[in-house]
Design a protein around this motif. Structure first.
Motif, PDB file in Angstrom:
ATOM      1  N   LEU A  23       0.825  -1.153  -0.028  1.00 36.68           N
ATOM      2  CA  LEU A  23      -0.108  -0.227   0.057  1.00 36.68           C
ATOM      3  C   LEU A  23       0.810   1.213   0.168  1.00 36.68           C
ATOM      4  CD1 LEU A  23      -2.744  -1.024   2.614  1.00 36.68           C
ATOM      5  CD2 LEU A  23      -2.953  -0.599   0.001  1.00 36.68           C
ATOM      6  N   HIS A  24       2.003   1.025   0.762  1.00 35.40           N
ATOM      7  CA  HIS A  24       2.796   2.295   0.823  1.00 35.40           C
ATOM      8  C   HIS A  24       3.437   2.625  -0.573  1.00 35.40           C
ATOM      9  CE1 HIS A  24       6.159   5.031   2.203  1.00 35.40           C
ATOM     10  NE2 HIS A  24       6.928   4.098   1.669  1.00 35.40           N
ATOM     11  N   LYS A  25       3.871   1.604  -1.246  1.00 36.54           N
ATOM     12  CA  LYS A  25       4.638   1.494  -2.419  1.00 36.54           C
ATOM     13  C   LYS A  25       3.478   1.847  -3.607  1.00 36.54           C
ATOM     14  CE  LYS A  25       8.869   1.108  -1.600  1.00 36.54           C
ATOM     15  NZ  LYS A  25       9.706   2.040  -1.681  1.00 36.54           N
ATOM     16  N   GLN A  26       2.463   1.901  -3.189  1.00 36.42           N
ATOM     17  CA  GLN A  26       1.147   2.121  -4.033  1.00 36.42           C
ATOM     18  C   GLN A  26       1.228   1.122  -5.218  1.00 36.42           C
ATOM     19  OE1 GLN A  26       1.785   6.265  -5.405  1.00 36.42           O
ATOM     20  NE2 GLN A  26       0.778   7.143  -3.546  1.00 36.42           N
ATOM     21  N   VAL A  27       1.069   0.062  -5.096  1.00 41.21           N
ATOM     22  CA  VAL A  27       0.776  -1.163  -6.039  1.00 41.21           C
ATOM     23  C   VAL A  27      -0.421  -0.985  -6.635  1.00 41.21           C
ATOM     24  CG1 VAL A  27       0.403  -3.751  -6.214  1.00 41.21           C
ATOM     25  CG2 VAL A  27       2.377  -2.684  -4.703  1.00 41.21           C
ATOM     26  N   GLU A  52       9.178  -4.954  -9.218  1.00 36.88           N
ATOM     27  CA  GLU A  52       8.977  -5.359 -10.718  1.00 36.88           C
ATOM     28  C   GLU A  52       7.261  -5.506 -11.053  1.00 36.88           C
ATOM     29  OE1 GLU A  52       9.994  -9.485 -13.305  1.00 36.88           O
ATOM     30  OE2 GLU A  52      11.143  -9.082 -11.493  1.00 36.88           O
ATOM     31  N   PHE A  53       6.598  -5.843 -10.353  1.00 36.07           N
ATOM     32  CA  PHE A  53       5.033  -5.988 -10.364  1.00 36.07           C
ATOM     33  C   PHE A  53       4.042  -5.127 -10.020  1.00 36.07           C
ATOM     34  CE2 PHE A  53       7.197 -10.248 -10.967  1.00 36.07           C
ATOM     35  CZ  PHE A  53       7.228 -10.593 -12.284  1.00 36.07           C
ATOM     36  N   GLN A  54       4.501  -3.998  -9.379  1.00 38.76           N
ATOM     37  CA  GLN A  54       3.654  -3.152  -8.792  1.00 38.76           C
ATOM     38  C   GLN A  54       2.603  -2.526  -9.765  1.00 38.76           C
ATOM     39  OE1 GLN A  54       5.942  -0.298  -6.856  1.00 38.76           O
ATOM     40  NE2 GLN A  54       5.737   0.972  -8.379  1.00 38.76           N
ATOM     41  N   ASN A  55       2.685  -2.462 -10.979  1.00 35.46           N
ATOM     42  CA  ASN A  55       1.774  -1.739 -12.149  1.00 35.46           C
ATOM     43  C   ASN A  55       1.169  -2.818 -12.891  1.00 35.46           C
ATOM     44  OD1 ASN A  55       2.267   0.624 -11.218  1.00 35.46           O
ATOM     45  ND2 ASN A  55       4.164   0.868 -12.204  1.00 35.46           N
ATOM     46  N   THR A 104      -1.300  -5.953 -14.130  1.00 32.32           N
ATOM     47  CA  THR A 104      -2.429  -6.365 -13.765  1.00 32.32           C
ATOM     48  C   THR A 104      -2.733  -7.778 -13.316  1.00 32.32           C
ATOM     49  OG1 THR A 104      -2.744  -7.440 -16.101  1.00 32.32           O
ATOM     50  CG2 THR A 104      -3.365  -4.959 -15.828  1.00 32.32           C
ATOM     51  N   VAL A 105      -3.937  -8.193 -12.587  1.00 39.70           N
ATOM     52  CA  VAL A 105      -3.679  -9.415 -12.253  1.00 39.70           C
ATOM     53  C   VAL A 105      -3.529 -10.644 -13.204  1.00 39.70           C
ATOM     54  CG1 VAL A 105      -5.277 -10.951 -10.795  1.00 39.70           C
ATOM     55  CG2 VAL A 105      -5.143  -8.596  -9.928  1.00 39.70           C
ATOM     56  N   ARG A 106      -4.061 -10.272 -14.396  1.00 41.10           N
ATOM     57  CA  ARG A 106      -4.198 -11.263 -15.317  1.00 41.10           C
ATOM     58  C   ARG A 106      -2.638 -11.441 -15.824  1.00 41.10           C
ATOM     59  NH1 ARG A 106      -8.133 -11.285 -19.869  1.00 41.10           N
ATOM     60  NH2 ARG A 106      -9.647 -12.608 -18.389  1.00 41.10           N
ATOM     61  N   ASN A 107      -1.990 -10.404 -16.150  1.00 42.30           N
ATOM     62  CA  ASN A 107      -0.565 -10.473 -16.540  1.00 42.30           C
ATOM     63  C   ASN A 107       0.423 -11.039 -15.613  1.00 42.30           C
ATOM     64  OD1 ASN A 107      -1.203  -9.531 -19.105  1.00 42.30           O
ATOM     65  ND2 ASN A 107      -0.856  -7.487 -18.511  1.00 42.30           N
ATOM     66  N   LEU A 108      -0.063 -10.734 -14.213  1.00 36.14           N
ATOM     67  CA  LEU A 108       0.694 -11.392 -13.122  1.00 36.14           C
ATOM     68  C   LEU A 108       0.904 -12.699 -13.047  1.00 36.14           C
ATOM     69  CD1 LEU A 108       2.567 -10.409 -10.679  1.00 36.14           C
ATOM     70  CD2 LEU A 108       0.560 -10.044  -9.391  1.00 36.14           C
ATOM     71  N   ALA A 109      -0.634 -13.161 -13.224  1.00 37.04           N
ATOM     72  CA  ALA A 109      -0.939 -14.665 -13.310  1.00 37.04           C
ATOM     73  C   ALA A 109      -0.241 -15.317 -14.409  1.00 37.04           C
ATOM     74  CB  ALA A 109      -2.351 -14.937 -13.333  1.00 37.04           C
ATOM     75  N   ASN A 110      -0.158 -14.516 -15.359  1.00 38.97           N
ATOM     76  CA  ASN A 110       0.921 -15.181 -16.582  1.00 38.97           C
ATOM     77  C   ASN A 110       2.137 -15.211 -16.509  1.00 38.97           C
ATOM     78  OD1 ASN A 110      -1.724 -15.505 -18.198  1.00 38.97           O
ATOM     79  ND2 ASN A 110      -1.497 -13.410 -19.256  1.00 38.97           N
ATOM     80  N   GLU A 111       2.652 -14.392 -15.689  1.00 40.36           N
ATOM     81  CA  GLU A 111       4.275 -14.374 -14.994  1.00 40.36           C
ATOM     82  C   GLU A 111       4.390 -15.795 -14.398  1.00 40.36           C
ATOM     83  OE1 GLU A 111       6.884 -12.360 -15.795  1.00 40.36           O
ATOM     84  OE2 GLU A 111       5.454 -11.327 -17.198  1.00 40.36           O
ATOM     85  N   THR A 112       3.619 -16.238 -13.560  1.00 42.01           N
ATOM     86  CA  THR A 112       3.759 -17.570 -12.842  1.00 42.01           C
ATOM     87  C   THR A 112       3.686 -18.720 -13.649  1.00 42.01           C
ATOM     88  OG1 THR A 112       1.193 -17.933 -12.274  1.00 42.01           O
ATOM     89  CG2 THR A 112       2.470 -16.417 -10.723  1.00 42.01           C
ATOM     90  N   PHE A 113       2.907 -18.646 -14.849  1.00 41.53           N
ATOM     91  CA  PHE A 113       3.087 -19.713 -15.658  1.00 41.53           C
ATOM     92  C   PHE A 113       4.223 -19.899 -16.739  1.00 41.53           C
ATOM     93  CE2 PHE A 113      -1.234 -19.955 -14.211  1.00 41.53           C
ATOM     94  CZ  PHE A 113      -1.488 -21.374 -13.913  1.00 41.53           C
ATOM     95  N   LYS A 114       4.996 -18.844 -16.767  1.00 41.82           N
ATOM     96  CA  LYS A 114       6.209 -18.942 -17.129  1.00 41.82           C
ATOM     97  C   LYS A 114       7.334 -19.417 -16.339  1.00 41.82           C
ATOM     98  CE  LYS A 114       5.498 -14.294 -19.475  1.00 41.82           C
ATOM     99  NZ  LYS A 114       6.221 -12.837 -19.582  1.00 41.82           N
ATOM    100  N   LEU A 115       7.233 -19.830 -15.119  1.00 40.32           N
ATOM    101  CA  LEU A 115       8.126 -20.420 -14.436  1.00 40.32           C
ATOM    102  C   LEU A 115       8.045 -21.962 -14.665  1.00 40.32           C
ATOM    103  CD1 LEU A 115       7.429 -18.609 -11.009  1.00 40.32           C
ATOM    104  CD2 LEU A 115       9.582 -18.126 -12.399  1.00 40.32           C
ATOM    105  N   GLU A 116       9.070 -22.674 -14.886  1.00 45.40           N
ATOM    106  CA  GLU A 116       9.310 -24.153 -15.211  1.00 45.40           C
ATOM    107  C   GLU A 116       8.632 -24.711 -14.094  1.00 45.40           C
ATOM    108  OE1 GLU A 116       9.622 -27.724 -17.089  1.00 45.40           O
ATOM    109  OE2 GLU A 116       9.820 -25.685 -17.960  1.00 45.40           O
TER     110      GLU A 116
END
Length: 164
Positions: free
Chosen positions: A16-20, A135-138, A140-152
């Motif tokens: 919240l302080h970092k205004q995610v 890295e991820f404060q800006n 979106t939830v959908r794009n953030l979820a996609n980032e997790t599926f990039k992990l082997e």
């Protein structure tokens, strides 16, 4: 390792302080996974003590997602239920606003008087937290979820199984 609601509450205060942007329960669950994943990869242990399960959309902390479901659905718990203590501990640090949408209930976090306490975390833990939040404060939830599926490690685990 034990589940640590105090550290989770303080990471929310930090976010919240970092205004995610668009910080809600789903984005928080994904960011906590990425922080713990990063920390375990580089330091050999998790920070928050939750067990992360692969779901169809994104990994979720087993305990915290259950806590969020209880809050969203306004479930009544017995006085001796440990989940009630965890919810009360979270609410000691911040407020949670539930908003009903057509197909889901969104939880948003509101700062009260409490301030983020960096002393709860080691230097290495703060590095992991800062790295993921920056890295991820800006994102979106959908794009953030996609980032997790990039992990082997996430891709190779069957749905419903523990990732870390």
């Amino acid at each position: 390792m034990n589940f640590d609601m105090t550290k989770i509450a303080h990471v929310i205060l930090y976010m919240l302080h970092k205004q995610v942007k668009n910080l809600n329960d789903k984005k928080l669950l994904i960011m906590l996974f990425l922080i713990d994943y990063n920390h375990q990869k580089f330091c050999g242990k998790k920070i928050f003590g939750d067990e992360y399960i692969k779901q169809s959309r994104h990994p979720e902390g087993k305990i915290l997602s259950e806590i969020f479901d209880i809050i969203a659905n306004e479930e009544d718990l017995e006085e001796d239920d440990t989940r009630l203590y965890l919810i009360q501990e979270l609410l000691d640090f911040l407020d949670i606003e539930a908003t009903a949408h057509e197909k889901f209930i969104e939880l948003k976090f509101l700062k009260m008087e409490e301030e983020f306490d960096e002393s709860l975390f080691s230097k290495d833990e703060m590095k992991s937290i800062h790295k993921v939040v920056t890295e991820f404060q800006n994102t979106t939830v959908r794009n953030l979820a996609n980032e997790t599926f990039k992990l082997e490690d996430v891709r190779k685990i069957p749905k419903g199984e523990v990732i870390i």
